[in-house]
Motif scaffolding. Structure first.
Motif, mmCIF file in Angstrom:
data_model
loop_
_atom_site.group_PDB
_atom_site.id
_atom_site.type_symbol
_atom_site.label_atom_id
_atom_site.label_comp_id
_atom_site.label_asym_id
_atom_site.label_seq_id
_atom_site.Cartn_x
_atom_site.Cartn_y
_atom_site.Cartn_z
ATOM 1 N N THR A 135 0.839 -1.205 0.000
ATOM 2 C CA THR A 135 0.000 0.000 0.000
ATOM 3 C C THR A 135 0.873 1.255 0.000
ATOM 4 O O THR A 135 0.370 2.350 0.228
ATOM 5 N N GLY A 195 -3.712 -7.885 -3.864
ATOM 6 C CA GLY A 195 -3.826 -7.994 -5.321
ATOM 7 C C GLY A 195 -3.627 -6.663 -6.019
ATOM 8 O O GLY A 195 -2.887 -6.565 -7.009
ATOM 9 N N LEU A 196 -4.269 -5.633 -5.514
ATOM 10 C CA LEU A 196 -4.108 -4.299 -6.102
ATOM 11 C C LEU A 196 -2.675 -3.791 -5.948
ATOM 12 O O LEU A 196 -2.117 -3.189 -6.860
ATOM 13 N N TRP A 231 -5.670 -12.345 8.654
ATOM 14 C CA TRP A 231 -5.861 -12.009 7.239
ATOM 15 C C TRP A 231 -7.336 -12.170 6.897
ATOM 16 O O TRP A 231 -7.968 -13.149 7.265
ATOM 17 N N ARG A 232 -7.885 -11.177 6.201
ATOM 18 C CA ARG A 232 -9.276 -11.215 5.783
ATOM 19 C C ARG A 232 -9.340 -11.089 4.263
ATOM 20 O O ARG A 232 -8.343 -10.778 3.615
ATOM 21 N N ALA A 233 -10.525 -11.294 3.718
ATOM 22 C CA ALA A 233 -10.697 -11.223 2.264
ATOM 23 C C ALA A 233 -10.313 -9.845 1.721
ATOM 24 O O ALA A 233 -9.656 -9.741 0.681
ATOM 25 N N ARG A 234 -10.688 -8.794 2.426
ATOM 26 C CA ARG A 234 -10.357 -7.452 1.934
ATOM 27 C C ARG A 234 -8.858 -7.203 1.941
ATOM 28 O O ARG A 234 -8.352 -6.431 1.128
ATOM 29 N N ASP A 235 -8.133 -7.875 2.832
ATOM 30 C CA ASP A 235 -6.677 -7.771 2.810
ATOM 31 C C ASP A 235 -6.133 -8.405 1.534
ATOM 32 O O ASP A 235 -5.172 -7.912 0.946
ATOM 33 N N GLY A 236 -6.757 -9.492 1.106
ATOM 34 C CA GLY A 236 -6.358 -10.140 -0.151
ATOM 35 C C GLY A 236 -6.579 -9.235 -1.345
ATOM 36 O O GLY A 236 -5.770 -9.206 -2.276
ATOM 37 N N VAL A 237 -7.670 -8.484 -1.325
ATOM 38 C CA VAL A 237 -7.936 -7.524 -2.404
ATOM 39 C C VAL A 237 -6.862 -6.450 -2.425
ATOM 40 O O VAL A 237 -6.344 -6.080 -3.489
ATOM 41 N N VAL A 238 -6.497 -5.948 -1.260
ATOM 42 C CA VAL A 238 -5.453 -4.922 -1.161
ATOM 43 C C VAL A 238 -4.125 -5.478 -1.675
ATOM 44 O O VAL A 238 -3.393 -4.796 -2.398
#
Length: 157
Positions: free
Chosen positions: A34, A146-147, A137-144
């Protein structure tokens, strides 16, 4: 149903721990991917917990945005060794974002000076705090992630 039985079936609130718990691998990966913005989120969550525990009037969002300025006082609360050295180091490395060319990438390493504070917060919390949702770790962390993996190569060009 009786009112008492409704209250007893309601889900219990998660306990409030004194400091923000986060796994070290999550902290490092999210900070790198990030471009250091996760540090602001971490600072906000830490100061929010401090405000609750001290019943203070501090503003967590302001202390998060100006994390470099308020880092020393957070280190003192966490009873970390060499707080002045860590705070000055964090601020100095963070300031490298103004350097020309790709030298600004050095600022991505500012999170290294936050690691002792993360360790101290995790140590001061009870062991069960390691399982609170924000520590895992959560799903939204995985999205971050990936981005971040998409944008990191673009930043290096």
């Amino acid at each position: 149903m009786e009112p008492d039985s409704i209250a007893s079936t309601a889900p219990a609130e998660s306990p409030e721990y004194p400091f923000q718990s986060v796994r070290m691998n999550k902290f490092v990966v999210l900070n790198v991917l990030t471009f250091g913005l996760y540090s602001i989120v971490w600072f906000f969550r830490m100061w929010k917990r401090v405000k609750r525990s001290e019943d203070g009037t501090l503003w967590p969002w302001a202390r998060a945005v100006f994390g470099g300025v308020f880092y020393y006082s957070l280190l003192q609360r966490l009873d970390v060794r060499s707080p002045l050295l860590l705070a000055v180091g964090y601020f100095a490395v963070l300031a490298t974002w103004r350097l020309p060319s790709t030298y600004w990438l050095a600022s991505l390493l500012a999170f290294v000076f936050l690691i002792p504070a993360v360790r101290a917060a995790n140590r001061l919390n009870p062991p069960e705090a390691r399982h609170e949702p924000s520590a895992l770790w959560r799903a939204r962390d995985g999205v971050v992630v990936g981005l971040g993996l998409l944008f990191l190569p673009l930043a290096l060009l």
